[in-house]
Design an enzyme around this catalytic site. Structure first.
Site, PDB file in Angstrom:
ATOM      1  N   HIS A 139      -7.129   7.633  -1.721  1.00 24.12           N
ATOM      2  CA  HIS A 139      -8.810   7.942  -1.981  1.00 24.12           C
ATOM      3  C   HIS A 139      -9.611   6.869  -2.636  1.00 24.12           C
ATOM      4  CE1 HIS A 139     -12.704   8.104   0.610  1.00 24.12           C
ATOM      5  NE2 HIS A 139     -12.872   9.079  -0.868  1.00 24.12           N
ATOM      6  N   LYS A 160     -19.010   6.746  -5.686  1.00 26.65           N
ATOM      7  CA  LYS A 160     -17.839   5.586  -5.357  1.00 26.65           C
ATOM      8  C   LYS A 160     -18.467   4.585  -4.917  1.00 26.65           C
ATOM      9  CE  LYS A 160     -14.291   7.905  -3.639  1.00 26.65           C
ATOM     10  NZ  LYS A 160     -15.255   8.899  -3.231  1.00 26.65           N
ATOM     11  N   ASP A 178     -12.797   2.557  -0.095  1.00 29.68           N
ATOM     12  CA  ASP A 178     -11.845   3.583   1.022  1.00 29.68           C
ATOM     13  C   ASP A 178     -10.743   3.890   0.914  1.00 29.68           C
ATOM     14  OD1 ASP A 178     -13.743   5.803   2.724  1.00 29.68           O
ATOM     15  OD2 ASP A 178     -12.319   4.847   4.038  1.00 29.68           O
ATOM     16  N   ARG A 244     -15.434  14.211 -26.352  1.00 26.13           N
ATOM     17  CA  ARG A 244     -16.123  13.396 -26.309  1.00 26.13           C
ATOM     18  C   ARG A 244     -15.484  12.169 -27.679  1.00 26.13           C
ATOM     19  NH1 ARG A 244     -20.943  17.461 -28.306  1.00 26.13           N
ATOM     20  NH2 ARG A 244     -22.228  15.301 -28.287  1.00 26.13           N
TER      21      ARG A 244
END
Length: 312
Positions: A139, A160, A178, A244
């Site tokens: 997916h 998405k 999808d 980070r």
């Protein structure tokens, strides 16, 4: 794994069936390896790979016609087994009667191609490797960004498809939305495609289904792409510490291939399309040997070392 038979190869490579169609049994092809039975023509069947497609070229058939009638019949019966998916003759060569009779007895299709033996062997191998490769469905959304196949994953409703639409508007190409079908065609190489039913389509909540190729042109889509990077979108968690600097490397394992993975937190105000676009460019730079995070870490270490020396 998709099942494929000689009938599909006939359509794909314009092969002619030379024996009786009523006698033929189209068995599943289970391996992409192609066999040229030179040793078998000489009578050595101890290690005969019967489950492979048997490809007969000018060399094999020239040797065959030098045999006497009894040997010809014996060799053809040895080639044609209940496991053999097909026997293919290249260069437009005709099948001898001994081959037709032996093939009809066990239902092996005998096919003819006008291509040269080497060319036909290469095409058949490539086609079978692609179709017989291990396959799974995931997916997500697959986008071609600057030549990098980026698989965008995340929970349903995280954004998405909307991000993919923004990336297409920025000039990148949609592969699948999808559901992404992923095949491992070679060790360490994953190729993603879209199911035929939803190819070139995007589902945008509130808008519905849109056809990307119709709206943005043929240059906005492609049918398949090798995967290079996975970006997982997740809702921003205030309690979670996100990387980070970019020094930490994470991977997702698909079959026996480790695919680099980047986790991108999602919250209002973040331009995900730009972030993913830059992530793809930075991934390309890393493959070229330029790692900004490592360069910064080295600079920081040098500054700290210089500071320690100054104290003494």
């Amino acid at each position: 794994m998709v099942e494929i038979t000689a009938k599909e190869l006939m359509k794909e490579f314009d092969l002619d069936l030379l024996n009786d169609n009523d006698e033929v049994s189209f068995r599943p092809i289970t391996t992409s390896d192609i066999s040229r039975p030179g040793m078998e023509m000489a009578g050595y069947f101890t290690y005969y790979p019967a489950k492979r497609i048997q490809l007969l070229g000018k060399t094999e058939m020239s040797f065959f016609y030098e045999l006497d009638t009894e040997e010809q019949e014996e060799r053809m019966k040895g080639l044609c087994t209940y496991d053999t998916p097909a026997i293919v003759l290249s260069r437009g060569l005709n099948a001898p009667d001994a081959l037709i009779e032996a093939a009809n007895e066990v239902g092996v299709p005998v096919l003819q191609s006008m291509l040269t033996t080497t060319r036909l062997s290469s095409l058949l191998t490539t086609h079978l490797e692609s179709h017989l490769a291990p396959m799974t469905a995931m997916h997500g959304v697959l986008i071609d960004i600057y030549g990098i196949g980026v698989l965008i994953t995340g929970s349903s409703g995280v954004g998405k498809s909307e991000t993919a639409l923004d990336l297409v508007r920025r000039g990148h190409r949609l592969v699948a939305d999808d559901s992404v079908e992923i095949r491992q065609e070679h060790p360490g190489e994953l190729v993603g495609t879209s199911p035929e039913l939803i190819r070139h389509l995007l589902e945008i909540r509130g808008l519905g289904i849109i056809n990307v190729m119709t709206l943005f042109g043929a240059g906005a889509v492609r049918n398949y792409k090798r995967l290079g990077l996975t970006i997982d979108l997740e809702i921003w968690d205030q309690k979670k510490q996100y990387d980070r600097l970019g020094l930490d490397e994470d991977y997702i394992r698909i079959f026996d291939t480790d695919l680099p993975k980047i986790t991108v937190p999602v919250r209002p105000g973040r331009n995900l399309a730009v972030i993913i676009e830059v992530a793809a460019m930075n991934f390309r730079l890393k493959r070229m040997g330029i790692n900004a995070a490592e360069q910064f870490s080295e600079r920081l270490s040098n500054v700290i070392e210089e500071g320690d020396r100054d104290e003494f």
